[in-house]
Motif scaffolding. Structure first.
Motif, PDB file in Angstrom:
ATOM      1  N   ALA A  10       0.853  -1.195   0.000  1.00  0.00           N
ATOM      2  CA  ALA A  10       0.000   0.000   0.000  1.00  0.00           C
ATOM      3  C   ALA A  10       0.887   1.242   0.000  1.00  0.00           C
ATOM      4  O   ALA A  10       1.525   1.576   1.006  1.00  0.00           O
ATOM      5  CB  ALA A  10      -0.918   0.007   1.219  1.00  0.00           C
ATOM      6  N   ASP A  11       0.948   1.908  -1.150  1.00  0.00           N
ATOM      7  CA  ASP A  11       1.758   3.130  -1.301  1.00  0.00           C
ATOM      8  C   ASP A  11       1.176   3.924  -2.462  1.00  0.00           C
ATOM      9  O   ASP A  11       0.832   3.353  -3.497  1.00  0.00           O
ATOM     10  CB  ASP A  11       3.224   2.770  -1.576  1.00  0.00           C
ATOM     11  CG  ASP A  11       4.162   3.950  -1.376  1.00  0.00           C
ATOM     12  OD1 ASP A  11       3.966   4.996  -2.045  1.00  0.00           O
ATOM     13  OD2 ASP A  11       5.085   3.832  -0.561  1.00  0.00           O
ATOM     14  N   ASP A  12       1.073   5.245  -2.295  1.00  0.00           N
ATOM     15  CA  ASP A  12       0.421   6.045  -3.339  1.00  0.00           C
ATOM     16  C   ASP A  12       1.343   6.410  -4.490  1.00  0.00           C
ATOM     17  O   ASP A  12       0.898   6.982  -5.479  1.00  0.00           O
ATOM     18  CB  ASP A  12      -0.199   7.320  -2.743  1.00  0.00           C
ATOM     19  CG  ASP A  12       0.805   8.197  -2.035  1.00  0.00           C
ATOM     20  OD1 ASP A  12       1.749   7.651  -1.415  1.00  0.00           O
ATOM     21  OD2 ASP A  12       0.671   9.433  -2.084  1.00  0.00           O
ATOM     22  N   HIS A  13       2.624   6.051  -4.387  1.00  0.00           N
ATOM     23  CA  HIS A  13       3.567   6.362  -5.462  1.00  0.00           C
ATOM     24  C   HIS A  13       3.888   5.101  -6.264  1.00  0.00           C
ATOM     25  O   HIS A  13       4.354   4.096  -5.704  1.00  0.00           O
ATOM     26  CB  HIS A  13       4.853   6.972  -4.902  1.00  0.00           C
ATOM     27  CG  HIS A  13       4.642   8.334  -4.297  1.00  0.00           C
ATOM     28  ND1 HIS A  13       4.537   8.527  -2.932  1.00  0.00           N
ATOM     29  CD2 HIS A  13       4.495   9.547  -4.876  1.00  0.00           C
ATOM     30  CE1 HIS A  13       4.340   9.813  -2.696  1.00  0.00           C
ATOM     31  NE2 HIS A  13       4.305  10.457  -3.851  1.00  0.00           N
ATOM     32  N   ALA A  14       3.656   5.159  -7.571  1.00  0.00           N
ATOM     33  CA  ALA A  14       3.882   3.999  -8.441  1.00  0.00           C
ATOM     34  C   ALA A  14       5.333   3.537  -8.412  1.00  0.00           C
ATOM     35  O   ALA A  14       5.612   2.334  -8.385  1.00  0.00           O
ATOM     36  CB  ALA A  14       3.455   4.325  -9.873  1.00  0.00           C
ATOM     37  N   HIS A  15       6.278   4.502  -8.419  1.00  0.00           N
ATOM     38  CA  HIS A  15       7.703   4.135  -8.405  1.00  0.00           C
ATOM     39  C   HIS A  15       8.071   3.431  -7.105  1.00  0.00           C
ATOM     40  O   HIS A  15       8.879   2.500  -7.092  1.00  0.00           O
ATOM     41  CB  HIS A  15       8.572   5.374  -8.601  1.00  0.00           C
ATOM     42  CG  HIS A  15       8.544   5.911 -10.012  1.00  0.00           C
ATOM     43  ND1 HIS A  15       8.897   5.151 -11.101  1.00  0.00           N
ATOM     44  CD2 HIS A  15       8.214   7.133 -10.495  1.00  0.00           C
ATOM     45  CE1 HIS A  15       8.774   5.871 -12.206  1.00  0.00           C
ATOM     46  NE2 HIS A  15       8.347   7.081 -11.862  1.00  0.00           N
ATOM     47  N   ALA A  16       7.476   3.895  -6.018  1.00  0.00           N
ATOM     48  CA  ALA A  16       7.754   3.259  -4.723  1.00  0.00           C
ATOM     49  C   ALA A  16       7.237   1.826  -4.723  1.00  0.00           C
ATOM     50  O   ALA A  16       7.924   0.902  -4.275  1.00  0.00           O
ATOM     51  CB  ALA A  16       7.112   4.058  -3.593  1.00  0.00           C
ATOM     52  N   ARG A  17       6.029   1.627  -5.235  1.00  0.00           N
ATOM     53  CA  ARG A  17       5.473   0.273  -5.290  1.00  0.00           C
ATOM     54  C   ARG A  17       6.333  -0.631  -6.164  1.00  0.00           C
ATOM     55  O   ARG A  17       6.564  -1.801  -5.846  1.00  0.00           O
ATOM     56  CB  ARG A  17       4.030   0.296  -5.824  1.00  0.00           C
ATOM     57  CG  ARG A  17       3.042   0.991  -4.907  1.00  0.00           C
ATOM     58  CD  ARG A  17       1.591   0.642  -5.262  1.00  0.00           C
ATOM     59  NE  ARG A  17       1.253   0.943  -6.645  1.00  0.00           N
ATOM     60  CZ  ARG A  17       0.840   2.130  -7.085  1.00  0.00           C
ATOM     61  NH1 ARG A  17       0.734   3.149  -6.234  1.00  0.00           N
ATOM     62  NH2 ARG A  17       0.533   2.316  -8.362  1.00  0.00           N
ATOM     63  N   ASN A  38      -3.960   3.762  -1.787  1.00  0.00           N
ATOM     64  CA  ASN A  38      -4.325   4.531  -0.601  1.00  0.00           C
ATOM     65  C   ASN A  38      -4.843   3.587   0.482  1.00  0.00           C
ATOM     66  O   ASN A  38      -5.017   2.383   0.245  1.00  0.00           O
ATOM     67  CB  ASN A  38      -5.377   5.609  -0.939  1.00  0.00           C
ATOM     68  CG  ASN A  38      -6.619   5.016  -1.575  1.00  0.00           C
ATOM     69  OD1 ASN A  38      -7.308   4.188  -0.983  1.00  0.00           O
ATOM     70  ND2 ASN A  38      -6.909   5.431  -2.827  1.00  0.00           N
ATOM     71  N   GLY A  39      -5.093   4.149   1.664  1.00  0.00           N
ATOM     72  CA  GLY A  39      -5.526   3.319   2.776  1.00  0.00           C
ATOM     73  C   GLY A  39      -6.876   2.664   2.573  1.00  0.00           C
ATOM     74  O   GLY A  39      -7.101   1.528   3.013  1.00  0.00           O
ATOM     75  N   GLU A  62      -7.103   9.736   0.500  1.00  0.00           N
ATOM     76  CA  GLU A  62      -8.327   8.987   0.808  1.00  0.00           C
ATOM     77  C   GLU A  62      -8.358   8.541   2.277  1.00  0.00           C
ATOM     78  O   GLU A  62      -9.242   8.902   3.025  1.00  0.00           O
ATOM     79  CB  GLU A  62      -8.479   7.763  -0.108  1.00  0.00           C
ATOM     80  CG  GLU A  62      -8.568   8.088  -1.589  1.00  0.00           C
ATOM     81  CD  GLU A  62      -9.886   8.729  -1.976  1.00  0.00           C
ATOM     82  OE1 GLU A  62     -10.885   8.534  -1.266  1.00  0.00           O
ATOM     83  OE2 GLU A  62      -9.904   9.432  -3.009  1.00  0.00           O
ATOM     84  N   MET A  63      -7.376   7.742   2.650  1.00  0.00           N
ATOM     85  CA  MET A  63      -7.234   7.295   4.039  1.00  0.00           C
ATOM     86  C   MET A  63      -5.754   7.039   4.281  1.00  0.00           C
ATOM     87  O   MET A  63      -5.109   6.348   3.493  1.00  0.00           O
ATOM     88  CB  MET A  63      -8.034   6.008   4.274  1.00  0.00           C
ATOM     89  CG  MET A  63      -7.931   5.467   5.709  1.00  0.00           C
ATOM     90  SD  MET A  63      -8.698   3.826   5.856  1.00  0.00           S
ATOM     91  CE  MET A  63     -10.433   4.239   5.629  1.00  0.00           C
ATOM     92  N   ASN A  64      -5.192   7.629   5.328  1.00  0.00           N
ATOM     93  CA  ASN A  64      -3.756   7.448   5.549  1.00  0.00           C
ATOM     94  C   ASN A  64      -3.450   6.064   6.121  1.00  0.00           C
ATOM     95  O   ASN A  64      -4.350   5.318   6.519  1.00  0.00           O
ATOM     96  CB  ASN A  64      -3.187   8.557   6.443  1.00  0.00           C
ATOM     97  CG  ASN A  64      -3.726   8.529   7.868  1.00  0.00           C
ATOM     98  OD1 ASN A  64      -3.918   7.465   8.457  1.00  0.00           O
ATOM     99  ND2 ASN A  64      -3.965   9.707   8.429  1.00  0.00           N
ATOM    100  N   GLY A  65      -2.177   5.732   6.141  1.00  0.00           N
ATOM    101  CA  GLY A  65      -1.774   4.403   6.562  1.00  0.00           C
ATOM    102  C   GLY A  65      -2.052   4.097   8.020  1.00  0.00           C
ATOM    103  O   GLY A  65      -2.279   2.937   8.380  1.00  0.00           O
ATOM    104  N   LEU A  66      -2.043   5.115   8.868  1.00  0.00           N
ATOM    105  CA  LEU A  66      -2.303   4.895  10.292  1.00  0.00           C
ATOM    106  C   LEU A  66      -3.756   4.470  10.527  1.00  0.00           C
ATOM    107  O   LEU A  66      -4.029   3.519  11.261  1.00  0.00           O
ATOM    108  CB  LEU A  66      -1.995   6.166  11.092  1.00  0.00           C
ATOM    109  CG  LEU A  66      -0.534   6.630  11.075  1.00  0.00           C
ATOM    110  CD1 LEU A  66      -0.381   7.933  11.853  1.00  0.00           C
ATOM    111  CD2 LEU A  66       0.374   5.550  11.658  1.00  0.00           C
ATOM    112  N   GLU A  67      -4.686   5.183   9.878  1.00  0.00           N
ATOM    113  CA  GLU A  67      -6.099   4.837  10.033  1.00  0.00           C
ATOM    114  C   GLU A  67      -6.393   3.484   9.383  1.00  0.00           C
ATOM    115  O   GLU A  67      -7.158   2.677   9.933  1.00  0.00           O
ATOM    116  CB  GLU A  67      -6.975   5.929   9.404  1.00  0.00           C
ATOM    117  CG  GLU A  67      -8.474   5.676   9.493  1.00  0.00           C
ATOM    118  CD  GLU A  67      -9.010   5.622  10.914  1.00  0.00           C
ATOM    119  OE1 GLU A  67     -10.178   5.239  11.082  1.00  0.00           O
ATOM    120  OE2 GLU A  67      -8.257   5.945  11.858  1.00  0.00           O
TER     121      GLU A  67
END
Length: 222
Positions: A10-17, A38-39, A62-67
């Motif tokens: 789960a990561d919003d950046h394509a390069h990171a994924r 997104n979360g 949309e929803m952060n990783g903590l939530e």
């Protein structure tokens, strides 16, 4: 031969994924079963795919990783979650661990360190880093001390708790106390169950708050 651990990214950046995918798929013990941007997607894909392990970025739309971590652990407590982040901000890490995450990885770590750490998480052997142990100690060292609360732990469990708080692995604890590594694992499992906690960081933080630990007895200065 054991089946590979099924993993969700789960990561919003394509390069990171893409980078995470390359690292993880280099080891046959892991299989990527899905990717979320997104979360909210992470929550939906967890329900659909039922992964064993989730790599969760903190800052996502949309929803952060903590939530997302909080909701996933609430609904699917067996799923292991590792926070992945570019920042070692202790506040974010504490918050993630409070919500049930099993650990965290910095994105700039060497890929081989990722694999070793993720295997430790998958096999329930995750040590707490020395750095985090020191930060926890400093976090509570400056606070006004209160009378220690009554502890339900045995003397041996308290001994193991002190080693855990110093950031030692199960193997190091076993060697230091001259007991079997499986014995350490069983003690640690009992400690967590008694205190209704989920991981070493929660355990150490709780023990400091209760006044059961005042220091690490220099064990992390080797």
């Amino acid at each position: 031969m054991k089946p590979p651990f099924r993993m969700l990214i789960a990561d919003d950046h394509a390069h990171a994924r893409e980078g995470i995918r390359e690292i993880v798929t280099s080891d046959p013990d892991f299989e990527i079963v899905g990717e979320a941007k997104n979360g909210l997607e992470a929550l939906e894909l967890t329900e659909q795919l039922m992964p064993d392990l989730i790599l969760m970025d903190i800052n996502m739309p949309e929803m952060n990783g903590l939530e997302a971590t909080r909701l996933i652990k609430q609904r699917y407590p067996y799923v292991k979650i590792v926070i992945i982040t570019v920042s070692d901000d202790i506040a974010d890490l504490f918050e993630a661990l409070k919500k049930g995450a099993q650990g965290y990885l910095l994105k700039n770590l060497d890929p081989s360190a990722w694999i070793d750490y993720l295997k430790a998480v998958a096999f329930d052997e995750t040590p707490m880093s020395r750095e985090l142990a020191v930060k926890l100690l400093h976090e509570f060292a400056g606070r006004e001390r209160t009378e220690p609360k009554t502890s339900p732990l045995s003397p041996r469990e308290h001994e193991i708790l002190e080693w855990v708080a110093a950031g030692h692995t199960n193997r190091e604890i076993a060697e230091g106390l001259n007991i079997a590594e499986n014995t350490v694992k069983n003690h640690l499992k009992n400690i967590l169950q008694k205190l209704h906690l989920e991981n070493r960081v929660q355990l150490t933080s709780y023990a400091y708050k209760q006044g059961w630990i005042q220091g690490t007895k220099g064990r992390d200065s080797r």
